[in-house]
Design an enzyme around this catalytic site. Structure first.
Site, PDB file in Angstrom:
ATOM      1  N   HIS A 179       0.865  -1.185   0.000  1.00  0.00           N
ATOM      2  CA  HIS A 179       0.000   0.000   0.000  1.00  0.00           C
ATOM      3  C   HIS A 179       0.899   1.230   0.000  1.00  0.00           C
ATOM      4  CE1 HIS A 179      -3.859   2.049   1.628  1.00  0.00           C
ATOM      5  NE2 HIS A 179      -2.952   3.010   1.509  1.00  0.00           N
ATOM      6  N   HIS A 209       1.517   5.330  -2.247  1.00  0.00           N
ATOM      7  CA  HIS A 209       0.896   6.392  -3.047  1.00  0.00           C
ATOM      8  C   HIS A 209       1.997   7.079  -3.856  1.00  0.00           C
ATOM      9  CE1 HIS A 209      -3.160   6.411  -1.146  1.00  0.00           C
ATOM     10  NE2 HIS A 209      -2.490   5.919  -0.115  1.00  0.00           N
ATOM     11  N   LYS A 252       1.489  10.762  -5.086  1.00  0.00           N
ATOM     12  CA  LYS A 252       1.598  11.868  -4.137  1.00  0.00           C
ATOM     13  C   LYS A 252       3.011  12.058  -3.596  1.00  0.00           C
ATOM     14  CE  LYS A 252      -3.067  11.234  -2.238  1.00  0.00           C
ATOM     15  NZ  LYS A 252      -3.678   9.949  -1.912  1.00  0.00           N
ATOM     16  N   HIS A 281      -9.454   1.693   0.926  1.00  0.00           N
ATOM     17  CA  HIS A 281      -9.181   2.442   2.146  1.00  0.00           C
ATOM     18  C   HIS A 281     -10.467   2.354   2.982  1.00  0.00           C
ATOM     19  CE1 HIS A 281      -5.850   4.068  -0.124  1.00  0.00           C
ATOM     20  NE2 HIS A 281      -5.504   4.912   0.821  1.00  0.00           N
ATOM     21  N   GLU A 308     -10.648   4.723   7.890  1.00  0.00           N
ATOM     22  CA  GLU A 308      -9.402   5.391   8.281  1.00  0.00           C
ATOM     23  C   GLU A 308      -9.755   6.550   9.213  1.00  0.00           C
ATOM     24  OE1 GLU A 308      -5.439   7.499   6.306  1.00  0.00           O
ATOM     25  OE2 GLU A 308      -7.067   6.807   5.003  1.00  0.00           O
ATOM     26  N   ASP A 332       2.767   3.109   2.860  1.00  0.00           N
ATOM     27  CA  ASP A 332       1.744   4.129   2.662  1.00  0.00           C
ATOM     28  C   ASP A 332       2.380   5.390   2.076  1.00  0.00           C
ATOM     29  OD1 ASP A 332      -0.828   5.081   2.562  1.00  0.00           O
ATOM     30  OD2 ASP A 332      -1.063   5.362   4.700  1.00  0.00           O
ATOM     31  N   ASN A 333       2.076   6.547   2.635  1.00  0.00           N
ATOM     32  CA  ASN A 333       2.549   7.814   2.061  1.00  0.00           C
ATOM     33  C   ASN A 333       3.993   8.091   2.433  1.00  0.00           C
ATOM     34  OD1 ASN A 333      -0.523   8.040   2.744  1.00  0.00           O
ATOM     35  ND2 ASN A 333      -0.162   9.442   1.050  1.00  0.00           N
TER      36      ASN A 333
END
Length: 421
Positions: free
Chosen positions: A69, A71, A74, A222, A225, A322-323
């Protein structure tokens, strides 16, 4: 540098070894890993050292990672942003403001940098979500990721998920159009959505799941969250999957709300998840930063989901990055070991190497086929991460020093400590 044919005195995690593997004082004995034509031919208990073998002298070894997972669209946008308001919704607002300035070249440069970092740390399989806000237009980043998936195919398996806000599935015909667009992208594309109490609609969620089933798509959501105890995205997903007889694989990421719900309610939801084709992905770094976030106040709540309770029920569980360096998470390096390091502390995980390291390596937990009952290296590609400085007691500390093998050949790191002398 020639590829090794034999790795001697390898310390493999307990989860990767058969139940009858010899142990000493409860610790698995070291292994000998034979490599032939880029694949692992055999794994046996280590015996007398072979002069031509690489002698790992007990160094820890794992299969290459799955980062389930991320991104990429971004990534690395934080430096060009002004002040970001705390919390998930503040991060979304900051990203929407920055997104109007994106170009295909900008997305490609940042995503390529993220893929390079992932490759260097030892990741072999990476899944990225791509924001999808409009019903009738494919996001600019979507075809960029499809191109990168092809370009990186011989290095990293890249999958892309359409991160579509749930209201866009309210109309069944529109939900089917979206699913068909994702399906047309190729077998590496999955249908996804953002399921949250601020946009909650059981009808829209059902349309999402039904359209994925009709198009033979796997799903990645998602879900919940938030720390809102009334969030029901996960339990509703499990129920609808059962009602429609869905046969694919569904990944549910975040599910922080479980940690805020009454114990009986949360555990009943996990019992339902255990009966569904659902894999859970926990994102500890981002959830720690975004949940219970208020300016000038130390957070009280952790925001991580119930990882131990999920594992106790046999639910496949992965940790992921993740991010990375965007308004949702200011830190990160596309190294899933960092995610486990955070989880080991915040979730108080015992035996991170011998037990929980599988939450970085089990790519079979993302496939629709039933996961392997007993994973093994034998017959698999010799895609391995050798930790040159870590030990099993402190792992994942001191994991920056690594040697990465792809099909048995060194692609990253200095193997000099292991070479025959």
């Amino acid at each position: 540098m020639s590829a090794p044919s034999l790795l001697d005195n390898v310390r493999l995690p307990r989860w990767l070894l058969p139940a009858d593997w010899p142990q000493r004082d409860g610790v698995p004995e070291l292994a000998r890993v034979a490599i032939e034509a880029g694949r692992v031919r055999s794994v046996d208990p280590a015996v007398a050292a072979t002069p031509s073998a690489w002698n790992l002298d007990g160094a820890l070894v794992l299969p290459c990672f799955v980062d389930a997972h991320t991104h990429l669209d971004k990534a690395f946008t934080l430096p060009r942003m002004k002040q970001v308001q705390p919390g998930l919704l503040g991060a979304i607002d900051a990203m929407l403001a920055d997104r109007v300035h994106w170009t295909p070249a900008d997305v490609r440069e940042r995503a390529s940098r993220g893929l390079q970092w992932a490759w260097e740390c030892g990741t072999a399989h990476l899944r990225t979500h791509v924001d999808w806000w409009e019903p009738d237009a494919v996001p600019m980043a979507w075809p960029v990721m499809a191109e990168l998936a092809q370009e990186w195919a011989d290095r990293v398996r890249l999958e892309q998920v359409s991160l579509i806000k749930l209201p866009l599935f309210e109309d069944a015909a529109q939900a089917m159009r979206l699913a068909r667009q994702v399906k047309a992208t190729g077998p590496h594309a999955l249908l996804g959505g953002f399921v949250h109490s601020t946009n909650w609609s059981e009808n829209a969620l059902r349309n999402l799941l039904v359209s994925a089933q009709a198009c033979d798509l796997d799903i990645d959501l998602h879900v919940d969250e938030e720390l809102n105890a009334s969030a029901v995205g996960l339990q509703t997903t499990a129920r609808i999957l059962r009602e429609i007889g869905y046969q694919g694989r569904v990944v549910c990421g975040h599910i922080c709300a479980l940690a805020a719900q009454p114990e009986a309610q949360a555990l009943a939801t996990l019992d339902a998840v255990a009966r569904a084709p659902i894999t859970v992905v926990s994102l500890p770094a981002t959830n720690l930063l975004l949940q219970d976030a208020v300016t000038g106040r130390t957070p009280r709540l952790r925001g991580i989901t119930l990882v131990k309770e999920a594992r106790e029920r046999g639910i496949p569980l992965l940790f992921a990055s993740d991010n990375v360096q965007d308004p949702f998470c200011r830190v990160g390096s596309f190294d899933p070991v960092e995610a486990l390091g955070t989880a080991a502390l915040v979730a108080q995980l015992d035996e991170p190497f011998d037990d929980w390291s599988q939450a970085l390596c089990r790519s079979d937990w993302l496939r629709r086929e039933a996961p392997a009952a007993q994973p093994t290296l034998v017959g698999q590609g010799a895609d391995l991460v050798l930790f040159t400085q870590a030990d099993r007691h402190g792992w994942p500390s001191r994991t920056a020093g690594r040697v990465v093998l792809r099909e048995g050949r060194v692609t990253q790191g200095n193997p000099a400590p292991f070479l025959p002398r």
